[in-house]
Structure formats: structure tokens, C-alpha cells
Design a protein around this motif. Structure first.
Motif, PDB file in Angstrom:
ATOM      1  N   HIS A   1      -2.509 -20.107  -0.696  1.00  0.00           N
ATOM      2  CA  HIS A   1      -3.727 -20.845  -0.155  1.00  0.00           C
ATOM      3  C   HIS A   1      -4.398 -20.013   0.037  1.00  0.00           C
ATOM      4  O   HIS A   1      -5.891 -19.618  -0.099  1.00  0.00           O
ATOM      5  CB  HIS A   1      -3.770 -20.906   0.948  1.00  0.00           C
ATOM      6  CG  HIS A   1      -3.123 -21.603   2.259  1.00  0.00           C
ATOM      7  ND1 HIS A   1      -2.405 -20.730   2.827  1.00  0.00           N
ATOM      8  CD2 HIS A   1      -4.553 -21.450   3.002  1.00  0.00           C
ATOM      9  CE1 HIS A   1      -3.015 -20.693   4.113  1.00  0.00           C
ATOM     10  NE2 HIS A   1      -4.098 -20.707   4.256  1.00  0.00           N
ATOM     11  N   ILE A   2      -4.464 -18.616   0.992  1.00  0.00           N
ATOM     12  CA  ILE A   2      -5.547 -17.606   1.188  1.00  0.00           C
ATOM     13  C   ILE A   2      -6.242 -16.930  -0.606  1.00  0.00           C
ATOM     14  O   ILE A   2      -7.184 -17.342  -0.826  1.00  0.00           O
ATOM     15  CB  ILE A   2      -5.038 -16.532   1.809  1.00  0.00           C
ATOM     16  CG1 ILE A   2      -4.074 -17.065   3.308  1.00  0.00           C
ATOM     17  CG2 ILE A   2      -5.960 -15.357   1.868  1.00  0.00           C
ATOM     18  CD1 ILE A   2      -4.871 -17.290   4.108  1.00  0.00           C
ATOM     19  N   ALA A   3      -5.172 -16.923  -1.520  1.00  0.00           N
ATOM     20  CA  ALA A   3      -5.553 -16.319  -3.103  1.00  0.00           C
ATOM     21  C   ALA A   3      -6.739 -17.863  -3.454  1.00  0.00           C
ATOM     22  O   ALA A   3      -7.844 -17.175  -3.917  1.00  0.00           O
ATOM     23  CB  ALA A   3      -4.524 -15.614  -3.987  1.00  0.00           C
ATOM     24  N   VAL A   4      -6.163 -19.070  -4.006  1.00  0.00           N
ATOM     25  CA  VAL A   4      -6.397 -19.748  -3.986  1.00  0.00           C
ATOM     26  C   VAL A   4      -8.314 -19.774  -3.034  1.00  0.00           C
ATOM     27  O   VAL A   4      -9.222 -20.788  -3.506  1.00  0.00           O
ATOM     28  CB  VAL A   4      -6.036 -21.266  -3.832  1.00  0.00           C
ATOM     29  CG1 VAL A   4      -6.833 -22.234  -4.271  1.00  0.00           C
ATOM     30  CG2 VAL A   4      -4.852 -21.060  -4.831  1.00  0.00           C
ATOM     31  N   ARG A   5      -7.351 -19.739  -1.832  1.00  0.00           N
ATOM     32  CA  ARG A   5      -9.394 -20.379  -0.760  1.00  0.00           C
ATOM     33  C   ARG A   5      -9.971 -18.946  -0.937  1.00  0.00           C
ATOM     34  O   ARG A   5     -11.880 -19.027  -1.187  1.00  0.00           O
ATOM     35  CB  ARG A   5      -9.200 -20.566   0.755  1.00  0.00           C
ATOM     36  CG  ARG A   5     -10.374 -21.097   1.533  1.00  0.00           C
ATOM     37  CD  ARG A   5      -9.759 -20.605   2.698  1.00  0.00           C
ATOM     38  NE  ARG A   5      -9.499 -18.839   3.247  1.00  0.00           N
ATOM     39  CZ  ARG A   5      -9.012 -18.320   4.556  1.00  0.00           C
ATOM     40  NH1 ARG A   5      -8.023 -19.043   5.393  1.00  0.00           N
ATOM     41  NH2 ARG A   5      -8.777 -17.447   3.956  1.00  0.00           N
ATOM     42  N   ASP A   6      -9.999 -17.659  -0.860  1.00  0.00           N
ATOM     43  CA  ASP A   6     -10.553 -16.807  -0.962  1.00  0.00           C
ATOM     44  C   ASP A   6     -10.738 -16.224  -2.756  1.00  0.00           C
ATOM     45  O   ASP A   6     -12.201 -15.535  -2.649  1.00  0.00           O
ATOM     46  CB  ASP A   6      -9.927 -15.741  -0.624  1.00  0.00           C
ATOM     47  CG  ASP A   6      -9.741 -16.294   1.163  1.00  0.00           C
ATOM     48  OD1 ASP A   6     -10.225 -16.810   1.587  1.00  0.00           O
ATOM     49  OD2 ASP A   6      -9.568 -14.944   1.922  1.00  0.00           O
TER      50      ASP A   6
ATOM     51  N   SER B   1     -15.156 -17.357   4.222  1.00  0.00           N
ATOM     52  CA  SER B   1     -14.170 -16.343   3.294  1.00  0.00           C
ATOM     53  C   SER B   1     -14.197 -16.155   1.870  1.00  0.00           C
ATOM     54  O   SER B   1     -13.442 -15.010   1.184  1.00  0.00           O
ATOM     55  CB  SER B   1     -12.697 -16.256   3.792  1.00  0.00           C
ATOM     56  OG  SER B   1     -11.987 -17.529   3.016  1.00  0.00           O
ATOM     57  N   LEU B   2     -14.684 -17.212   1.011  1.00  0.00           N
ATOM     58  CA  LEU B   2     -15.421 -16.521  -0.029  1.00  0.00           C
ATOM     59  C   LEU B   2     -15.388 -15.792  -1.169  1.00  0.00           C
ATOM     60  O   LEU B   2     -16.529 -14.853  -0.486  1.00  0.00           O
ATOM     61  CB  LEU B   2     -15.825 -17.673  -0.784  1.00  0.00           C
ATOM     62  CG  LEU B   2     -15.544 -18.045  -2.656  1.00  0.00           C
ATOM     63  CD1 LEU B   2     -14.350 -18.210  -3.128  1.00  0.00           C
ATOM     64  CD2 LEU B   2     -16.871 -19.015  -2.724  1.00  0.00           C
ATOM     65  N   SER B   3     -14.551 -14.264  -1.734  1.00  0.00           N
ATOM     66  CA  SER B   3     -15.169 -13.722  -1.994  1.00  0.00           C
ATOM     67  C   SER B   3     -16.287 -13.519  -3.811  1.00  0.00           C
ATOM     68  O   SER B   3     -16.486 -14.265  -3.418  1.00  0.00           O
ATOM     69  CB  SER B   3     -14.345 -12.598  -2.508  1.00  0.00           C
ATOM     70  OG  SER B   3     -14.300 -11.720  -3.503  1.00  0.00           O
ATOM     71  N   PRO B   4     -17.109 -12.414  -2.802  1.00  0.00           N
ATOM     72  CA  PRO B   4     -18.199 -12.731  -4.070  1.00  0.00           C
ATOM     73  C   PRO B   4     -17.786 -12.878  -5.352  1.00  0.00           C
ATOM     74  O   PRO B   4     -18.108 -12.207  -6.204  1.00  0.00           O
ATOM     75  CB  PRO B   4     -19.708 -11.058  -3.539  1.00  0.00           C
ATOM     76  CG  PRO B   4     -18.720 -10.727  -2.366  1.00  0.00           C
ATOM     77  CD  PRO B   4     -17.518 -11.387  -1.904  1.00  0.00           C
ATOM     78  N   ASP B   5     -16.639 -12.069  -5.722  1.00  0.00           N
ATOM     79  CA  ASP B   5     -16.141 -11.905  -7.167  1.00  0.00           C
ATOM     80  C   ASP B   5     -15.438 -12.954  -7.195  1.00  0.00           C
ATOM     81  O   ASP B   5     -14.375 -12.896  -8.016  1.00  0.00           O
ATOM     82  CB  ASP B   5     -15.173 -10.589  -6.801  1.00  0.00           C
ATOM     83  CG  ASP B   5     -15.954  -9.213  -6.468  1.00  0.00           C
ATOM     84  OD1 ASP B   5     -17.180  -9.159  -6.841  1.00  0.00           O
ATOM     85  OD2 ASP B   5     -15.672  -8.144  -6.254  1.00  0.00           O
ATOM     86  N   ALA B   6     -14.775 -14.180  -7.097  1.00  0.00           N
ATOM     87  CA  ALA B   6     -14.343 -15.191  -7.175  1.00  0.00           C
ATOM     88  C   ALA B   6     -14.586 -15.797  -8.540  1.00  0.00           C
ATOM     89  O   ALA B   6     -15.244 -15.557  -8.764  1.00  0.00           O
ATOM     90  CB  ALA B   6     -14.562 -16.084  -6.264  1.00  0.00           C
TER      91      ALA B   6
END
Length: 126
Positions: free
Chosen positions: A2-7, A27-32
Motif C-alpha cells: 500500500h505504501i507503493a500504491v499510495r506514494d 507522501s505522494l512522490s512528485p514523480d508518481a
């Protein structure tokens, strides 16, 4: 997972909500990466991993928050590891396999669970 999906994953819906200030995913990565769907192939719930896999709904609120934020279809493609392929073809999904393959993913928010493969008579995974 879930961390990978969320971020690391986002959607057009989430991006628009973030721009309007309606969603606060700090926590969303700018490179998501923008996705149209999420496919879970790990055989465990989106939130909880193997330790939480037999406790359906335990972390359902976290999964609901993540999937609602993305607002994209969530599919589960899991292997048949409790019964072999031949019994699946002959008799359909067995009781416990049905819980693991269909019921628990639905509690997690999946819209469709798809068998990804399974055990052959010799114990190999096909």
C-alpha cells in the motif's frame, strides 16, 4: 504494497483533487506515475501483507482511503495455491480458495479477482 500504491501511483482524478486542495496526500512522490487501474498480483491484501491476509477487513479503511483517492479500478490477479488447476477445472473454486481469491480481495476493494495460475498435479506452478 500500500505504501507503493499510495506514494508512487496517482491518477487524473487524484491530481485534479490535489490541485483543488480536496485531497491531502502528503507522501505522494512528485514523480508518481499516473495510472488508469491498479492490479494486485502479490496474493495478499493491498494493506496488511501476508500477516493480515486471513483477517479480512482489518485494514479496510486504509485501503478504502487509498483507492478512493485514486478512483480507478482495482483488480486482484492471484494464483490458485490452495487447490490445483485440475480440480479448479473439474469442480470450480473450492471453499477456502474462494475466500482467499474472491472474498478477501472484495473486502479490500477489488472489483474483480482473476486466477493468475495455479498448482499442477506435480506441485509445479503453471
Amino acid at each position: 504494497a500500500h505504501i507503493a500504491v499510495r506514494d508512487q501511483l496517482t491518477s487524473a482524478f487524484e491530481k485534479a483533487a490535489l490541485q483543488r486542495g480536496e485531497v491531502a496526500n502528503r507522501s505522494l512522490s512528485p514523480d508518481a506515475i499516473e495510472v488508469d487501474a491498479v492490479v494486485n498480483t502479490i496474493g495478499f491484501p493491498l494493506v496488511g501483507g501476508p500477516a493480515g491476509s486471513m483477517e479480512g477487513g482489518r485494514n479496510s479503511e486504509i485501503a478504502k482511503e487509498i483507492l478512493s483517492s485514486l478512483n480507478v479500478p482495482y483488480f486482484v490477479a492471484a494464483p490458485l495455491l490452495i487447490q490445483d488447476l485440475q480440480s479448479w477445472k473439474d469442480q470450480g473454486i473450492g471453499g477456502l480458495q474462494g475466500v482467499v481469491l474472491y472474498a478477501l480481495p472484495e473486502l479490500d476493494g477489488a472489483i474483480d479477482a482473476v486466477p493468475l495460475g495455479g498448482l499442477s498435479a506435480g506441485g509445479e506452478i503453471d
